[in-house]
Enzyme design. Structure first.
Site, PDB file in Angstrom:
ATOM      1  N   LYS A  64       0.827  -1.204   0.000  1.00  0.00           N
ATOM      2  CA  LYS A  64       0.000   0.000   0.000  1.00  0.00           C
ATOM      3  C   LYS A  64       0.871   1.268   0.000  1.00  0.00           C
ATOM      4  O   LYS A  64       0.630   2.187  -0.778  1.00  0.00           O
ATOM      5  CB  LYS A  64      -0.949   0.003   1.212  1.00  0.00           C
ATOM      6  CG  LYS A  64      -1.933  -1.175   1.183  1.00  0.00           C
ATOM      7  CD  LYS A  64      -2.907  -1.148   2.339  1.00  0.00           C
ATOM      8  CE  LYS A  64      -2.246  -1.349   3.685  1.00  0.00           C
ATOM      9  NZ  LYS A  64      -1.583  -2.677   3.824  1.00  0.00           N
ATOM     10  N   THR A  65       1.883   1.279   0.873  1.00  0.00           N
ATOM     11  CA  THR A  65       2.772   2.445   0.913  1.00  0.00           C
ATOM     12  C   THR A  65       3.508   2.593  -0.422  1.00  0.00           C
ATOM     13  O   THR A  65       3.638   3.696  -0.961  1.00  0.00           O
ATOM     14  CB  THR A  65       3.797   2.293   2.055  1.00  0.00           C
ATOM     15  OG1 THR A  65       3.085   2.056   3.271  1.00  0.00           O
ATOM     16  CG2 THR A  65       4.657   3.527   2.198  1.00  0.00           C
ATOM     17  N   ASP A 109      -1.445   6.710   6.141  1.00  0.00           N
ATOM     18  CA  ASP A 109      -1.385   5.288   6.458  1.00  0.00           C
ATOM     19  C   ASP A 109      -2.278   5.023   7.669  1.00  0.00           C
ATOM     20  O   ASP A 109      -2.474   5.916   8.497  1.00  0.00           O
ATOM     21  CB  ASP A 109       0.073   4.914   6.772  1.00  0.00           C
ATOM     22  CG  ASP A 109       0.327   3.421   6.617  1.00  0.00           C
ATOM     23  OD1 ASP A 109      -0.591   2.700   6.175  1.00  0.00           O
ATOM     24  OD2 ASP A 109       1.452   2.979   6.921  1.00  0.00           O
ATOM     25  N   THR A 158      -5.874  -1.401   6.765  1.00  0.00           N
ATOM     26  CA  THR A 158      -5.961  -2.861   6.765  1.00  0.00           C
ATOM     27  C   THR A 158      -7.413  -3.276   6.962  1.00  0.00           C
ATOM     28  O   THR A 158      -7.746  -4.431   6.785  1.00  0.00           O
ATOM     29  CB  THR A 158      -5.125  -3.446   7.913  1.00  0.00           C
ATOM     30  OG1 THR A 158      -5.451  -2.730   9.112  1.00  0.00           O
ATOM     31  CG2 THR A 158      -3.641  -3.292   7.637  1.00  0.00           C
ATOM     32  N   ARG A 217       6.619  -8.146   1.910  1.00  0.00           N
ATOM     33  CA  ARG A 217       7.522  -7.720   2.982  1.00  0.00           C
ATOM     34  C   ARG A 217       8.212  -8.934   3.611  1.00  0.00           C
ATOM     35  O   ARG A 217       9.406  -8.905   3.878  1.00  0.00           O
ATOM     36  CB  ARG A 217       6.782  -6.917   4.054  1.00  0.00           C
ATOM     37  CG  ARG A 217       7.650  -6.682   5.308  1.00  0.00           C
ATOM     38  CD  ARG A 217       7.048  -5.730   6.300  1.00  0.00           C
ATOM     39  NE  ARG A 217       7.021  -4.369   5.791  1.00  0.00           N
ATOM     40  CZ  ARG A 217       5.937  -3.622   5.730  1.00  0.00           C
ATOM     41  NH1 ARG A 217       4.794  -4.091   6.172  1.00  0.00           N
ATOM     42  NH2 ARG A 217       6.008  -2.406   5.257  1.00  0.00           N
TER      43      ARG A 217
HETATM   44  P1  ADP Z   1       2.171  -1.898   3.150  1.00  0.00           P
HETATM   45  O1  ADP Z   1       2.172  -0.395   3.094  1.00  0.00           O
HETATM   46  O2  ADP Z   1       0.968  -2.501   2.504  1.00  0.00           O
HETATM   47  O3  ADP Z   1       2.405  -2.443   4.529  1.00  0.00           O
HETATM   48  P2  ADP Z   1       4.671  -1.653   1.683  1.00  0.00           P
HETATM   49  O4  ADP Z   1       4.297  -0.874   0.479  1.00  0.00           O
HETATM   50  O5  ADP Z   1       5.375  -0.927   2.784  1.00  0.00           O
HETATM   51  O6  ADP Z   1       3.394  -2.429   2.261  1.00  0.00           O
HETATM   52  O7  ADP Z   1       5.550  -2.884   1.177  1.00  0.00           O
HETATM   53  C1  ADP Z   1       6.357  -3.631   2.057  1.00  0.00           C
HETATM   54  C2  ADP Z   1       7.596  -4.103   1.350  1.00  0.00           C
HETATM   55  O8  ADP Z   1       7.227  -5.026   0.335  1.00  0.00           O
HETATM   56  C3  ADP Z   1       8.403  -3.016   0.663  1.00  0.00           C
HETATM   57  O9  ADP Z   1       9.766  -3.321   0.794  1.00  0.00           O
HETATM   58  C4  ADP Z   1       8.059  -3.132  -0.786  1.00  0.00           C
HETATM   59  O10 ADP Z   1       9.181  -2.852  -1.560  1.00  0.00           O
HETATM   60  C5  ADP Z   1       7.698  -4.587  -0.929  1.00  0.00           C
HETATM   61  N1  ADP Z   1       6.616  -4.733  -1.896  1.00  0.00           N
HETATM   62  C6  ADP Z   1       5.302  -4.653  -1.661  1.00  0.00           C
HETATM   63  N2  ADP Z   1       4.599  -4.877  -2.781  1.00  0.00           N
HETATM   64  C7  ADP Z   1       5.483  -5.091  -3.749  1.00  0.00           C
HETATM   65  C8  ADP Z   1       5.386  -5.385  -5.129  1.00  0.00           C
HETATM   66  N3  ADP Z   1       4.209  -5.542  -5.749  1.00  0.00           N
HETATM   67  N4  ADP Z   1       6.521  -5.525  -5.808  1.00  0.00           N
HETATM   68  C9  ADP Z   1       7.711  -5.410  -5.207  1.00  0.00           C
HETATM   69  N5  ADP Z   1       7.870  -5.148  -3.915  1.00  0.00           N
HETATM   70  C10 ADP Z   1       6.780  -4.996  -3.183  1.00  0.00           C
END
Ligand code: ADP
Length: 334
Positions: A64-65, A109, A158, A217
């Site tokens: 998401k981030t 977030d 979430t 992650r």
């Molecule tokens: P969330 O905000 O949903 O918790 P993040 O965007 O912070 O997730 O992603 C967590 C980690 O996973 C980061 O290091 C990101 O680079 C990696 N990641 C998430 N989705 C992907 C994707 N589709 N392709 C490559 N890396 C991803």
């Protein structure tokens, strides 16, 4: 922290920054959300106006981030990053909103954890691009409306269901992120290995992907541990033997279950005959708080079909017995 924790602390987020995809075209997986977002952003670009506000929902660690940052990059706009828990007073939000530049992306977030008064201010701002700044106190207080330039909120949650309807309705587009397939995780890991400068074989990548609980992650974290192992124990290549040995060392089994997950299943099957058994009894048996079992271990076990929640407590599904190599006491009736 657990190695299979889908959330990440500040330090991990710093390490992760290098692994984030920068553009939509290099974001593997989530084809639906990706295509939908591409359309929303392209249409906005053609209109020369900010897109609708965007809500991204889904479990932690799914991107998401990363997608919020991609939205800003695709729009060629700066991004301001904050989170629901950081905004406890409407004044905190007013300060942020009143300093946004035209077209800027505001990433919120954990938007479901924002304080109520701030939430109300936010949805008015999203709708009318205006905040009411309260000046003075008590009966003499007056609200002075402050015009804001158009901007885009990207909210992440979430639990989309926890957002109050008036706030949820202000998002013109909602994208739901789901767990990744092993193929998509393999693609992500191959890219990450390249960025980390680690040599990896397809079999090694596949092994890590299969144990990563559908979560990038976790996949990236396991990859770093396998890399460590490979560098210390010889070949420095992430291959099948190093992946297996490293993940065994870190107690992540071939289905991505860790020590706690297995302890829960073991207790359920061996001590309680498969259940049903109450959550607190189960928690005592594994030496954890009920809350830990419920929020940390259970969601994945339920999702993967190892554990069933019944009105009378937790019960082991056939898969749990199978995974532990045990035979259910009475397979006839269940
Ligand atoms: P969330 O905000 O949903 O918790 P993040 O965007 O912070 O997730 O992603 C967590 C980690 O996973 C980061 O290091 C990101 O680079 C990696 N990641 C998430 N989705 C992907 C994707 N589709 N392709 C490559 N890396 C991803």
């Amino acid at each position: 922290a657990r190695i299979v924790d889908p959330g990440g602390d500040a330090e991990e987020r710093r390490i992760e920054a290098a692994l984030r995809p920068r553009r939509l075209a290099e974001f593997p997986g989530q084809p639906r959300v990706s295509d939908q977002l591409a359309l929303v952003l392209e249409a906005a670009r053609r209109r020369g106006a900010p897109p609708d506000h965007i809500l991204l929902s889904g479990p932690p660690g799914l991107g998401k981030t990363s997608l919020a940052m991609i939205v800003a990059a695709e729009l060629e706009q700066p991004i301001r990053i904050t989170s629901g828990p950081a905004i406890q007073h409407a004044g905190d939000l007013a300060a942020i909103l009143s300093s946004l530049a035209e077209g800027e992306v505001l990433f919120l977030d954990e938007i479901h954890r924002m304080a109520r008064p701030a939430e109300e201010m936010l949805y008015l701002a999203m709708e009318d691009f205006r905040v009411d700044v309260i000046v003075g106190k008590g009966p003499g207080a007056t609200a002075i409306p402050l015009e804001l330039p158009p901007f885009t909120v990207v909210g992440a949650t979430t639990r989309a269901g926890l957002l109050p309807a008036p706030l949820r309705d202000r998002f013109g587009f909602t994208g739901h992120l789901d767990y990744y397939s092993a193929d998509d995780l393999s693609a992500i890991l191959t890219r990450s290995a390249g960025l980390l400068g680690v040599e990896a074989t397809p079999e090694g990548i596949r092994e890590v992907a299969g144990r990563s609980r559908g979560t990038p992650r976790i996949a990236n974290r396991l990859l770093r541990r396998v890399r460590d192992y490979a560098q210390v124990h010889g070949s420095a290549v992430v291959d099948l033997p190093s992946a297996r040995a490293a993940l065994e060392l870190f107690d992540v089994d071939d289905r991505g279950l860790d020590r706690l997950d297995r302890a829960v299943l073991e207790a359920l099957c061996r001590r309680f005959g498969g259940g049903p058994v109450g959550l607190s009894t189960l928690a005592v048996a594994v030496g954890e708080e009920p809350d830990t079992v419920e929020t940390v271990s259970e969601p994945y076990l339920v999702r993967e079909g190892y554990l069933i929640r019944t009105p009378r407590g937790r019960a082991a599904a056939p898969l749990a017995w199978q995974h532990l190599g045990l035979t259910p006491p009475d397979s006839a009736g269940t």
